[in-house]
Design a protein around this motif. Sequence first.
Motif, PDB file in Angstrom:
ATOM      1  N   ILE A  16       0.838  -1.201   0.000  1.00 45.21           N
ATOM      2  CA  ILE A  16       0.000   0.000   0.000  1.00 45.21           C
ATOM      3  C   ILE A  16       0.871   1.248   0.000  1.00 45.21           C
ATOM      4  O   ILE A  16       0.602   2.210  -0.725  1.00 45.21           O
ATOM      5  N   SER A  20       0.843   3.771  -3.123  1.00 38.99           N
ATOM      6  CA  SER A  20       0.471   5.148  -2.795  1.00 38.99           C
ATOM      7  C   SER A  20       1.560   6.113  -3.220  1.00 38.99           C
ATOM      8  O   SER A  20       1.275   7.196  -3.749  1.00 38.99           O
ATOM      9  N   SER A  21       2.804   5.731  -3.000  1.00 34.34           N
ATOM     10  CA  SER A  21       3.924   6.579  -3.407  1.00 34.34           C
ATOM     11  C   SER A  21       3.966   6.742  -4.916  1.00 34.34           C
ATOM     12  O   SER A  21       4.187   7.854  -5.421  1.00 34.34           O
ATOM     13  N   ALA A  24       1.122   9.036  -5.915  1.00 32.48           N
ATOM     14  CA  ALA A  24       1.347  10.398  -5.408  1.00 32.48           C
ATOM     15  C   ALA A  24       2.452  11.106  -6.187  1.00 32.48           C
ATOM     16  O   ALA A  24       2.324  12.290  -6.512  1.00 32.48           O
ATOM     17  N   PHE A  62      -0.129  11.418  -1.107  1.00 30.16           N
ATOM     18  CA  PHE A  62       0.210  10.108  -0.553  1.00 30.16           C
ATOM     19  C   PHE A  62      -0.839   9.673   0.463  1.00 30.16           C
ATOM     20  O   PHE A  62      -1.294   8.526   0.447  1.00 30.16           O
ATOM     21  N   PHE A  65      -4.119   8.629  -1.325  1.00 31.99           N
ATOM     22  CA  PHE A  65      -4.028   7.308  -1.940  1.00 31.99           C
ATOM     23  C   PHE A  65      -3.842   6.207  -0.905  1.00 31.99           C
ATOM     24  O   PHE A  65      -4.389   5.111  -1.052  1.00 31.99           O
ATOM     25  N   PHE A  66      -3.107   6.486   0.159  1.00 35.23           N
ATOM     26  CA  PHE A  66      -2.908   5.489   1.212  1.00 35.23           C
ATOM     27  C   PHE A  66      -4.248   5.125   1.846  1.00 35.23           C
ATOM     28  O   PHE A  66      -4.549   3.938   2.027  1.00 35.23           O
ATOM     29  N   LEU A  69      -6.394   3.106  -0.762  1.00 27.87           N
ATOM     30  CA  LEU A  69      -5.935   1.728  -0.952  1.00 27.87           C
ATOM     31  C   LEU A  69      -6.134   0.888   0.303  1.00 27.87           C
ATOM     32  O   LEU A  69      -6.450  -0.308   0.214  1.00 27.87           O
TER      33      LEU A  69
END
Length: 186
Positions: A16, A20-21, A24, A62, A65-66, A69
């Motif tokens: 994750i 996410s990175s 982002a 980030f 999205f973190f 996810l």
Amino acid sequence: MKKNVYITGYLPLFSIILFSSAFAIHIERLLIVKLKYFGVYQGMREMFSTQTIHLSAGFCLFLLFFMSLAALKLLSDSVMQLGLFFFSSDTEGETLRKTRQGGWIFFVGAMIAVVLNFSFAVILSVFAVSAIVYFFYFLLKASAHMGTVNLIGMVFLQLFFWAAFGLVTAYTVIRLYNALMAGIAS
């Protein structure tokens, strides 16, 4: 040497973080370009340094999205276990123990996504391929405790849930977009 069954417990978190990175980093680059295009970036530079703007935008993306996810992972685990509850003859949790190694699929996919973060479509494709490969891996491991009819039921449960989830999400986004555009037009 004794094998530790919890060795792969960290893989979902790292997957994750890496996905996410990747998302982002890519979106942050696009955001900076759009801020420059609209002339907002120069005004921001008067108040903050370039590094602060990039880090702040990247960190906020980030986090977005973190959280997204992580929520998808929670939904996925819940639907998988609900499917096992309905369709599997395994009552001891052996299927879940067997499928833990599947975390490597997402981890490798996440590492590939970080490397190939030049395109949103590529990152999304890597995520989708990882999810599909994991699903087939899961079905292969779970098939030992399911008959053909139960396996088909598990597949249809997954397809129905994710299709319904995707359609409801798309419908909601379209409705919000239309409401926003109607509000701007009036």
